[in-house]
Design an enzyme around this catalytic site. Sequence first.
Site, PDB file in Angstrom:
ATOM      1  N   THR A  13      -8.526   5.218  -4.572  1.00  0.00           N
ATOM      2  CA  THR A  13      -7.429   6.042  -5.079  1.00  0.00           C
ATOM      3  C   THR A  13      -7.298   5.963  -6.588  1.00  0.00           C
ATOM      4  OG1 THR A  13      -6.181   5.864  -3.019  1.00  0.00           O
ATOM      5  CG2 THR A  13      -4.920   6.357  -5.000  1.00  0.00           C
ATOM      6  N   THR A  24      -7.649   0.696  -1.753  1.00  0.00           N
ATOM      7  CA  THR A  24      -6.835  -0.373  -1.158  1.00  0.00           C
ATOM      8  C   THR A  24      -6.962  -0.451   0.360  1.00  0.00           C
ATOM      9  OG1 THR A  24      -4.889   1.063  -1.006  1.00  0.00           O
ATOM     10  CG2 THR A  24      -5.138  -0.243  -3.020  1.00  0.00           C
ATOM     11  N   ASP A  25      -7.531   0.572   1.005  1.00  0.00           N
ATOM     12  CA  ASP A  25      -7.624   0.551   2.465  1.00  0.00           C
ATOM     13  C   ASP A  25      -8.291  -0.704   2.991  1.00  0.00           C
ATOM     14  OD1 ASP A  25      -6.370   2.960   2.789  1.00  0.00           O
ATOM     15  OD2 ASP A  25      -8.180   4.112   3.207  1.00  0.00           O
TER      16      ASP A  25
END
Length: 366
Positions: free
Chosen positions: A20, A98-99
Amino acid sequence: MAVSPGMPGRRVIVYGLGGTIAMTAAGSDGVAPTLSTAQLVASVPGLAATGIGVEVEDFRRLPGASLTFDDITALAQSVHELTTADPGIDGVVVVQGTDTIEETAYLLDLLHPEACPVVVTGAMRPPQLAGADGPANLLAAIAVAANPHTGDQGCLVVLADEIHAARRVRKTHTSAGATFRSPTGGPLGYLVEGQPRMVNRLTHRTVLPRPAAGSPPPRVALVTIVLGDDGLLLEHLPGHLDGLVVAAFGVGHVPAALVPLLDTLARRIPVVLASRTGAGSVAAATYGFPGSERDLLGRGLISAGFLDPLKARILLHTLLTAGSDRPTMTAAFGVAGGYTDPARWPWPRPGRTDSQPRSPGCVATN
């Protein structure tokens, strides 16, 4: 966040993996990772004032969900080669989606023997949104990686001005800026006026040998036990897996009807017993009913201890890749899970247990 005081002469390498933090709008189809690592670093306000020398490596440009074990193993090898060839490097920052940070950071932690920190960061909001957190997180991560008091802690995760140990951190909210938490143990420290302040330190590290090139990847599944579970998933696993993590109820319980299936699996492959709660340790000797932790551990399942199911799967996968036998796996989980003496870790343990600043550069401490 205030700009940290100058640290002239400190050097940090920033690896970009995408995520992101590197995403821009793709017409009406949402956002996708397009920004280079150099562009990300150039967008950080106040970085030049720190005096930290920053170099960049465009390593991948992927969403966090698309990263693989091979990607992170290759990253660990690149970090090792780069820092070994250039001992003047003081720290490494990895920027990614960040997943999967709670998994990739722990894998890096297991594969990183050097004294200097590897700091993983990312963003919850893409750059074009109001309140984008990427620049602040990247500035904080660079400050942590460059600081001489943050070494010998393996891989760290830095977001929202908090410093977390890779082995503890979890993503706990789908979209909140302060999503990363360490339910068991809390943060190792915080960024205060741009400076890292460590409030506690890890007492030991757990590093495994890097897998040999060309090693076939093991297949390790994670099965979460649920109310009324009839074992349908477990019934179809024999013959298809090299290892299994069971995310059980509470301190390590499953329905009694699943015990024969797990008993059969544990005779064929390593089966790790973790808790689906995400905090606290699997018990060892409290309950005695069929499907209790005592029952399952007595049948050869390996306790994950304090490791949550996602971390347990990363460790089991890495142990299998390293060719570990069952006693070695059991010993490793005992140390990593926090229920046996760290001296029982099966490999040489890098790092120091004191709070003294590390030596300059990313030198290995084996």
